[in-house]
Design an enzyme around this catalytic site. Structure first.
Site, PDB file in Angstrom:
ATOM      1  N   ARG A   1       0.886  -1.175   0.000  1.00 55.73           N
ATOM      2  CA  ARG A   1       0.000   0.000   0.000  1.00 55.73           C
ATOM      3  C   ARG A   1       0.917   1.216   0.000  1.00 55.73           C
ATOM      4  NH1 ARG A   1      -2.304   4.203   0.169  1.00 55.73           N
ATOM      5  NH2 ARG A   1      -4.345   4.677   1.014  1.00 55.73           N
TER       6      ARG A   1
ATOM      7  N   GLU B   1     -10.918   5.172  -5.489  1.00 57.00           N
ATOM      8  CA  GLU B   1     -11.252   3.755  -5.382  1.00 57.00           C
ATOM      9  C   GLU B   1     -11.855   3.228  -6.679  1.00 57.00           C
ATOM     10  OE1 GLU B   1     -10.622   1.841  -2.752  1.00 57.00           O
ATOM     11  OE2 GLU B   1      -9.906   3.467  -1.479  1.00 57.00           O
TER      12      GLU B   1
ATOM     13  N   ARG C   1      -1.050  -5.194   5.130  1.00 59.28           N
ATOM     14  CA  ARG C   1      -0.259  -4.854   3.941  1.00 59.28           C
ATOM     15  C   ARG C   1       0.936  -4.027   4.388  1.00 59.28           C
ATOM     16  NH1 ARG C   1      -4.964  -1.969   0.507  1.00 59.28           N
ATOM     17  NH2 ARG C   1      -4.964  -0.877   2.485  1.00 59.28           N
TER      18      ARG C   1
END
Length: 158
Positions: free
Chosen positions: A46, A54, A88
């Protein structure tokens, strides 16, 4: 005392190396999330300090395509900052040649500086320039920040 010093140097190098990943980008999940192959293992990254639109949001697919055009299939280096709530790796990613992928996205108008996490003056300046030049998502008359968009979707789902 010497043994302790040598041990600290060795451990420091191991920890420093553990914080840096080098590998080939094998997937671009969205504008601010990539997957790298590091020593035969997929690592989801990330991007630190940025937030791209998004999937399903205006400019979400264009942001993903732009990220892909910069890094897909290339060997990049990720410097870990932290882990996020989804486990992540959150990292600054450097493209071949040394440019920051994170910064490039903001410069091109395909990500906001995520000021909750990043206080970078360089990134703030890049965002201001992209906005002034109406690049990427800044072409939209009223762009909605991804964190606002996510919150609105969660509220609507209740």
């Amino acid at each position: 005392m010497r043994i302790l010093l040598v041990l600290m140097l060795v451990l420091g190098n191991v920890i420093a190396r553990a914080q840096t990943y080098t590998g080939k980008v094998t997937a671009v999940k969205d504008g601010d999330t990539i997957e790298m192959l590091v020593n035969g293992k997929a690592v989801r990254i990330r991007l630190f300090g940025v937030d791209s639109p998004e999937k399903g949001q205006a400019f979400g697919e264009k942001a993903r395509q732009y990220t892909s055009s910069l890094c897909f299939g290339k060997v990049v280096t990720a410097r870990k900052q932290s882990l996020d709530q989804y486990r992540r790796v959150v990292a600054e990613v450097y493209l071949p040649g040394g440019a920051s992928l994170n910064l490039q996205l903001v410069k091109a108008g395909y990500a906001w500086q995520y000021t909750q996490f990043s206080k970078s003056r360089e990134m703030a300046l890049a965002q201001t320039e992209a906005k002034t030049s109406r690049k990427g998502l800044w072409q939209d008359a009223r762009p909605v920040a991804p964190w606002v968009w996510r919150k609105q979707r969660r509220s609507a789902a209740r």
